[in-house]
Design an enzyme around this catalytic site. Structure first.
Site, PDB file in Angstrom:
ATOM      1  CE  LYS A 158      36.042  90.517 -67.948  1.00  0.00           C
ATOM      2  NZ  LYS A 158      36.079  89.880 -66.639  1.00  0.00           N
ATOM      3  N   PRO A 190      35.910  87.243 -72.865  1.00  0.00           N
ATOM      4  CG  PRO A 190      38.225  88.800 -71.518  1.00  0.00           C
ATOM      5  CD  PRO A 190      36.777  88.818 -71.888  1.00  0.00           C
ATOM      6  CG  LEU A 191      36.119  82.799 -70.363  1.00  0.00           C
ATOM      7  CD1 LEU A 191      35.042  82.679 -70.885  1.00  0.00           C
ATOM      8  CD2 LEU A 191      36.612  82.770 -68.966  1.00  0.00           C
ATOM      9  N   GLY A 248      30.200  88.474 -64.542  1.00  0.00           N
ATOM     10  CA  GLY A 248      30.252  88.067 -62.851  1.00  0.00           C
ATOM     11  C   GLY A 248      27.783  87.716 -62.745  1.00  0.00           C
ATOM     12  CG  ASP A 249      27.440  86.204 -59.862  1.00  0.00           C
ATOM     13  OD1 ASP A 249      28.409  84.802 -59.133  1.00  0.00           O
ATOM     14  OD2 ASP A 249      26.738  86.444 -58.089  1.00  0.00           O
ATOM     15  NE  ARG A 282      33.896  79.680 -64.988  1.00  0.00           N
ATOM     16  CZ  ARG A 282      33.706  78.809 -63.176  1.00  0.00           C
ATOM     17  NH1 ARG A 282      34.224  77.337 -62.930  1.00  0.00           N
ATOM     18  NH2 ARG A 282      33.301  79.454 -62.594  1.00  0.00           N
ATOM     19  CB  CYS A 285      43.162  87.593 -64.964  1.00  0.00           C
ATOM     20  SG  CYS A 285      43.375  85.663 -64.980  1.00  0.00           S
ATOM     21  CD  GLN A 303      41.231  90.153 -71.189  1.00  0.00           C
ATOM     22  OE1 GLN A 303      41.835  88.855 -71.103  1.00  0.00           O
ATOM     23  NE2 GLN A 303      39.963  90.716 -70.516  1.00  0.00           N
TER      24      GLN A 303
END
Length: 349
Positions: free
Chosen positions: A154, A30-31, A216-217, A240, A114, A84
């Site tokens: 999350k 989710p972004l 993450g990463d 991303r 977040c 979400q």
């Protein structure tokens, strides 16, 4: 009671009884502001097994916000889909799940990661970790309103280095009936700085009985595969990395099945952009698509020289025909030697 006047009618596909997990089922994270319906469909066409909506305000649903309901636009092809939610009031979150189930949604996630100030100021997102008892009350309200196992969570590691309470919260969520946990192994104060602590993902997988998804990463599909191998998690969630390269899912599946990464050309990249244009128009309008693509296109061609000039041209663009001509000139010019990238940076709550 909730205001129902803005509850639109969508083509919601029946949702599966279980969500696909495993190394061969990469998820789209989710972004906020990015993972709308056109982008989710594009990622699905490249192999995303599950998509999560942009972060949705439970309070916005409660009060009938048109903009909040607009974020939930979906279609038959948009499945499996996880909605979400964010919020810090148990009763409102429970009612939000009930409302969404009435519309046909079936899978839900509570954002506990977040760190954006406007979310944290409401006591939501990562800020909810400051009050584990309220976090559990919110979780139970959502779990009680959904089918068993259909609510996920999350998490970040905690607010800061001195308050990394993620494991205590995760174990309590598990006992409450959580379906799975997604862990971004950074603290809220870190934001996206420093390095994600994949060792905490391995710890989560060792100590929890429910599935664990990694975030993450994950800078490339190769990173996603390495994370799976090093931590033993049940799946990975691209953020991303997908924003700059929706084909990251195709890359992931190629590596998972032992195939070489696809050799994508600038023509392939142009085709991907045109497909995104088509999807935005299908679910909106050409005017809206042109406005959106002014920020989207530069993400996809960020490794090419001449980005500043391209941005200027896009701001002056008035039609799809003109946009396609700009892309053709930009991507096929001899000065643009780099091929289409296979990966990009990753982020997420």
């Amino acid at each position: 009671m909730p205001h129902r006047r803005h509850m639109p009618d969508w083509n919601i596909s029946p949702q599966p009884a279980k969500l696909p997990l495993g190394g061969g089922s990469p998820w789209l994270a989710p972004l906020a502001g990015y993972t709308d319906l056109p982008f989710r469909v594009l990622c699905r066409e490249y192999g995303a097994a599950v998509c999560v909506t942009e972060m949705v305000s439970a309070k916005g649903l409660e009060y009938g916000s048109h903009e909040t309901w607009r974020v939930l636009a979906t279609d038959f092809c948009d499945t499996p889909l996880v909605v979400q939610l964010f919020g810090a009031e148990a009763d409102i979150l429970g009612r939000a799940v009930t409302m969404l189930r009435e519309k046909g949604f079936a899978w839900f996630d509570l954002n506990m990661g977040c760190s954006v100030p406007k979310v944290a100021r409401q006591g939501a997102g990562s800020a909810i970790l400051k009050d584990p008892d309220n976090a559990l009350a919110c979780a139970r309200a959502m779990i009680g309103a959904a089918e068993p196992g259909h609510v996920t969570f999350k998490l970040r590691l905690g607010i800061g280095e001195d308050s990394m309470n993620w494991l205590d919260v995760a174990l309590r969520l598990q006992d409450a009936g959580a379906g799975l946990i997604t862990l971004h192994p950074r603290t809220a104060r870190q934001g996206f700085s420093g390095q994600a602590r994949w060792e905490e993902l391995a710890r989560a997988k060792e100590l929890l009985d429910i599935p664990v998804i990694a975030s993450g990463d994950l800078l490339s599909a190769a990173d996603g595969m390495r994370c799976l191998e090093q931590t033993g998690v049940d799946g990975v969630m691209y953020a991303r990395g997908a924003l700059t390269n929706p084909a990251i899912f195709d890359d992931h599946l190629a590596l998972f099945h032992g195939r070489p990464l696809p050799d994508r050309t600038r023509a392939d990249l142009r085709g991907m952009i045109r497909r995104h244009m088509d999807l935005i128009t299908r679910y909106g309008s050409e005017e809206n698509a042109l406005f959106r693509l002014r920020s989207i296109v530069p993400r996809y061609v960020r490794t090419f020289p001449g980005i500043r000039r391209l941005r200027q041209q896009l701001c002056q663009c008035r039609s799809f025909t003109e946009l396609d001509g700009i892309l053709a000139e930009f991507l096929e010019g001899e000065q643009n030697a780099p091929e289409a990238p296979n990966s990009g940076p990753e982020s997420g709550s």
